[in-house]
Enzyme design. Structure first.
Site, short mmCIF file in Angstrom:
data_model
loop_
_atom_site.label_atom_id
_atom_site.label_comp_id
_atom_site.label_asym_id
_atom_site.label_seq_id
_atom_site.Cartn_x
_atom_site.Cartn_y
_atom_site.Cartn_z
N GLU A 1 30.77 -6.30 12.34
CA GLU A 1 31.24 -5.73 11.09
C GLU A 1 32.57 -6.35 10.70
O GLU A 1 33.23 -6.99 11.55
CB GLU A 1 31.39 -4.21 11.23
CG GLU A 1 30.08 -3.50 11.50
CD GLU A 1 30.19 -1.99 11.55
OE1 GLU A 1 29.17 -1.33 11.78
OE2 GLU A 1 31.32 -1.46 11.34
N ILE B 1 26.06 -12.16 9.03
CA ILE B 1 24.68 -11.96 9.46
C ILE B 1 23.83 -13.17 9.10
O ILE B 1 23.62 -13.47 7.92
CB ILE B 1 24.08 -10.68 8.85
CG1 ILE B 1 24.96 -9.46 9.21
CG2 ILE B 1 22.65 -10.49 9.30
CD1 ILE B 1 25.19 -9.27 10.69
N GLU C 1 27.73 -14.57 19.47
CA GLU C 1 27.13 -13.91 20.64
C GLU C 1 28.21 -13.54 21.65
O GLU C 1 27.98 -13.52 22.86
CB GLU C 1 26.07 -14.79 21.31
CG GLU C 1 25.00 -15.35 20.37
CD GLU C 1 24.03 -14.31 19.86
OE1 GLU C 1 24.47 -13.21 19.52
OE2 GLU C 1 22.83 -14.61 19.79
#
Length: 381
Positions: free
Chosen positions: A126, A156, A362
């Site tokens: 976020e 995203i 990641e």
């Protein structure tokens, strides 16, 4: 101890490498300029079983191991790290649904996922919570219809492009135990997207914010158990880190292969570059970096496959080591090309740009160091 790949694993690698060479590499620069990947590619990938790599065979997937996955993503990244990595994210979602979803959820979501008629994106980060993922603020409140979502996800891959979004949302109190996983389909009222991000690398794959504004989803779009979403997300990231590391490795290998060929052709001071001992030493160092990274990556994948208690630590170490080594090698390959390495026609500068983000996503490599050090300190004594 046998370090050799099986005949089947060699065939898997060759299949993915040949697919990348035929279907991805010739178009990689054009897709980067366009900022998108043609959806027809995914039907071809799915026909080879690449849509559900970690989905069990009884659910229509390929049922492959994490080690097999590293071979696939290394091979695909030799054609284009951005495209291969996008596929890895879709497969991470598939593995999570197969592992943590109910029978009904698997029956509902996995057929479209494995056929790649339904492209999945993973939504954890976020604007205000990157490395501190447990601090996420996107909230899901129970309603008579199911869940009402409000919040924003950032960076995203596939934002506005994908067909479904596997999102981590807060259904309870603060901290990781208040987080659940839900699936939001494209076209759901209240789901919208920010403008496409203008990125340094990975430019072929669309990246955007995913926004939920009173976005109502059915109750059965909850994946697994309420309050278990953070644990699901972290489990998914163990495999995701291996995939991203493998993609970095494949990109760096492609850069080294191109550099070896270039140095045999380019002349300076009356001889080809590969005849200068100082440059031969650089080649030796780069080969050593990639081979050691490959060995460690496969050991980490083996640990995850066998359920070793230290698998998470090894996945973090592999992601740290492989992505750092891969970027260093790609950057050195650009240097060995001289001015030509800076030109798009030679393909090296794209690899450098693409691989830089592998040290960030990641979980940043700083967070990988934190995971490793905490594990060491917990074991002390």
């Amino acid at each position: 101890m046998d370090f050799a790949l099986s005949e089947e694993q060699n065939a898997i690698f060759e299949m993915a490498r040949d697919f990348g060479a035929a279907e991805i590499a010739p178009h990689a620069r054009a897709w980067e300029r366009a900022g998108t990947i043609p959806r027809e590619l995914w039907a071809k990938a799915a026909a080879l079983g690449l849509g559900g790599i970690f989905v069990s065979e009884d659910q229509g997937g390929s049922g492959l191991s994490r080690l097999d996955g590293t071979l696939i993503f290394e091979a695909l990244a030799m054609a284009c790290p951005a495209v291969g990595s996008f596929l890895s994210i879709h497969n991470m979602c598939g593995g999570m649904i197969d592992r943590f979803g109910s029978d009904a959820a698997r029956a509902r979501w996995l057929p479209g996922l494995t056929s790649m008629e339904t492209i999945f994106s993973y939504c954890l980060t976020e604007p205000g919570s990157g490395s501190d993922a447990a601090a996420l603020r996107t909230r899901a409140e129970r309603t008579a219809e199911g869940w009402r979502l409000n919040g924003t996800k950032a960076f995203i891959s596939g934002g506005s492009y994908s067909d479904a979004y596997l999102a981590m949302v807060r259904t309870g109190g603060e901290g990781p135990k208040g987080i659940s996983a839900v699936i939001v389909e494209a076209g759901t009222p209240g789901l919208s997207f920010g403008a496409l991000e203008d990125k340094m690398g990975w430019r072929a794959q669309p990246t955007a914010q995913v926004q939920f504004d009173d976005c109502v989803i059915p109750a059965d779009n909850l994946l697994g158990e309420e309050g278990k979403g953070f644990a699901y997300a972290m489990a998914g990231l163990d495999g995701g880190r291996l995939n991203i590391a493998a993609s970095a490795l494949g990109g760096a290998q492609a850069a080294l292969d191109a550099t070896l060929a270039y140095m045999g052709e380019r002349k300076a001071f009356g001889r080809t570059l590969d005849q200068f001992q100082a440059l031969q030493f650089r080649l030796a160092e780069m080969e050593t970096k990639l081979q050691s990274a490959r060995t460690f990556l496969r050991q980490a994948a083996w640990k995850l496959d066998t359920g070793a208690p230290d698998a998470t630590r090894f996945c973090a170490m592999a992601k740290l080591m492989v992505t750092d080594n891969a970027f260093e090698v790609a950057n050195q390959c650009l240097q060995l090309h001289g001015g030509y390495g800076y030109l798009a026609d030679y393909g090296i500068e794209k690899i450098v740009r693409d691989l830089r983000v592998h040290q960030i996503l990641e979980g940043t490599n700083e967070i990988m160091r934190l995971i490793v050090s905490r594990a060491l300190l917990a074991e002390r004594g």
